[in-house]
Design an enzyme around this catalytic site. Sequence first.
Site, mmCIF file in Angstrom:
data_model
loop_
_atom_site.group_PDB
_atom_site.id
_atom_site.type_symbol
_atom_site.label_atom_id
_atom_site.label_comp_id
_atom_site.label_asym_id
_atom_site.label_seq_id
_atom_site.Cartn_x
_atom_site.Cartn_y
_atom_site.Cartn_z
ATOM 1 N N GLN A 23 -10.943 0.119 54.345
ATOM 2 C CA GLN A 23 -12.341 -0.239 55.174
ATOM 3 C C GLN A 23 -12.862 0.886 55.817
ATOM 4 O O GLN A 23 -13.894 1.136 56.040
ATOM 5 C CB GLN A 23 -12.583 -1.712 55.858
ATOM 6 C CG GLN A 23 -12.413 -2.797 54.673
ATOM 7 C CD GLN A 23 -11.451 -3.173 54.543
ATOM 8 O OE1 GLN A 23 -10.227 -2.572 54.797
ATOM 9 N NE2 GLN A 23 -11.188 -4.659 54.203
ATOM 10 N N ASP A 72 -13.836 -11.398 63.377
ATOM 11 C CA ASP A 72 -14.125 -12.593 62.027
ATOM 12 C C ASP A 72 -14.425 -14.096 62.952
ATOM 13 O O ASP A 72 -15.145 -14.716 62.266
ATOM 14 C CB ASP A 72 -13.204 -12.535 61.091
ATOM 15 C CG ASP A 72 -13.205 -11.268 60.273
ATOM 16 O OD1 ASP A 72 -12.771 -10.197 60.722
ATOM 17 O OD2 ASP A 72 -14.180 -11.406 59.246
ATOM 18 N N ARG A 77 -18.378 -7.628 52.321
ATOM 19 C CA ARG A 77 -17.411 -8.046 53.177
ATOM 20 C C ARG A 77 -17.998 -7.734 54.684
ATOM 21 O O ARG A 77 -18.860 -7.373 54.970
ATOM 22 C CB ARG A 77 -16.161 -7.566 52.813
ATOM 23 C CG ARG A 77 -15.846 -6.000 52.148
ATOM 24 C CD ARG A 77 -16.444 -4.969 53.108
ATOM 25 N NE ARG A 77 -15.811 -5.024 54.413
ATOM 26 C CZ ARG A 77 -16.333 -4.456 55.684
ATOM 27 N NH1 ARG A 77 -17.227 -3.921 55.472
ATOM 28 N NH2 ARG A 77 -15.767 -4.631 56.701
HETATM 29 O O1 MRU Z 1 -11.589 -8.047 54.986
HETATM 30 P P1 MRU Z 1 -12.955 -7.614 55.464
HETATM 31 O O2 MRU Z 1 -13.219 -6.208 54.995
HETATM 32 O O3 MRU Z 1 -14.182 -8.684 55.328
HETATM 33 O O4 MRU Z 1 -12.628 -7.718 57.218
HETATM 34 C C1 MRU Z 1 -13.658 -7.292 58.065
HETATM 35 C C2 MRU Z 1 -13.275 -7.199 59.523
HETATM 36 O O5 MRU Z 1 -11.927 -7.465 59.693
HETATM 37 C C3 MRU Z 1 -14.462 -7.018 60.388
HETATM 38 O O6 MRU Z 1 -13.867 -5.937 61.483
HETATM 39 C C4 MRU Z 1 -14.900 -7.962 60.787
HETATM 40 O O7 MRU Z 1 -15.553 -8.919 59.922
HETATM 41 C C5 MRU Z 1 -16.268 -7.559 61.703
HETATM 42 S S1 MRU Z 1 -17.580 -7.116 60.743
HETATM 43 C C6 MRU Z 1 -18.712 -6.890 61.979
#
Ligand code: MRU
Length: 316
Positions: free
Chosen positions: A177, A218, A50
């Site tokens: 996370q 994202d 992720r």
């Molecule tokens: O649901 P996730 O864990 O994939 O979400 C990730 C995030 O929101 C991160 O902050 C984003 O992808 C930036 S990662 C460099």
Amino acid sequence: MLEPTDIVRYEEGGPKVVLLDQRRLPDEEVELECGTVAELVTAIRELAIRGAPAIGIAAAYGLALAAERGEDLDAAAAALAEARPTAVNLAWALGEMRDDPTPAHARRLHEEEVERCRAMAAHAAELFGPGTRALTHCNAGGLATGGYGSAVGALRAAWERGLLAHVWVDETRPLLQGSRLTAWELEAAGIPHAVIADSAAAALMAGGEVDCVVTGADRIAANGDTANKIGTYSLSVLAAYHRLPLYVIAPTSSVDLATATGAEIPIEERAGAELTSRFPARNPAFDVTPAGLIAAIVTEHGVHRAPYADSLAMLV
Ligand code: MRU
């Protein structure tokens, strides 16, 4: 620090995509092997891998896997692109791979993404004053980018320059996370940190214990509106109220100039079961921080300031 190939890699002679299963961290370091695109799509959906740049890299390896196995490339690309809707990195990486879906090309994209992280970190470090106490949300570390990290990369660079005093790590409900992944990465880097409940951020800001907020992204729309993990928008409102800067650190693979504003960014809705097994639930995985609440966006090209419609347009 994890090597990029510890996080995700391609192995010939299977062939397969091998990734560190992030669902099991920090308690267990276990690898997951995906021998088909369908298995990789499931791994991305279920967050075994992720973070926007990391899922883009995984998708690039996935297309190479499809080509080597003789799978239908259009079907493979469509399945990978749909695995998670918010991060633009998936579509970006698949677009880059289309004309040359080989493992060598995917490995090059992976290396370049890590290089972008190092470049961003060096630019972002200029934003930190001595003794900075930063607050971060979710995980934008090496695990999320395939190596080094975006927001965590900036924290690493600031720490190495003697500018960072402490990191507050939002636990990041509902999948943690922050408390599982970011704290683990900061511990390995020897950076002083403490996990906080997401709801503690306001009180710490009011108490004068936070100097800035640093996050990844994202998808960044052409006007600078930025989608990131749910809760980032709340932090941006809190930061504005307390007159603290919020910095977004992200590579250009997360910038989507074809999307005019944040209102057009698709927001992933995940299963309510991630929140409760008993009651009805609503579980948006991302939110959009308006450009007006972002003090700076840092890419590998430098520090971009408002108006972002101008400073980001120069990236094409
Ligand atoms: O649901 P996730 O864990 O994939 O979400 C990730 C995030 O929101 C991160 O902050 C984003 O992808 C930036 S990662 C460099």
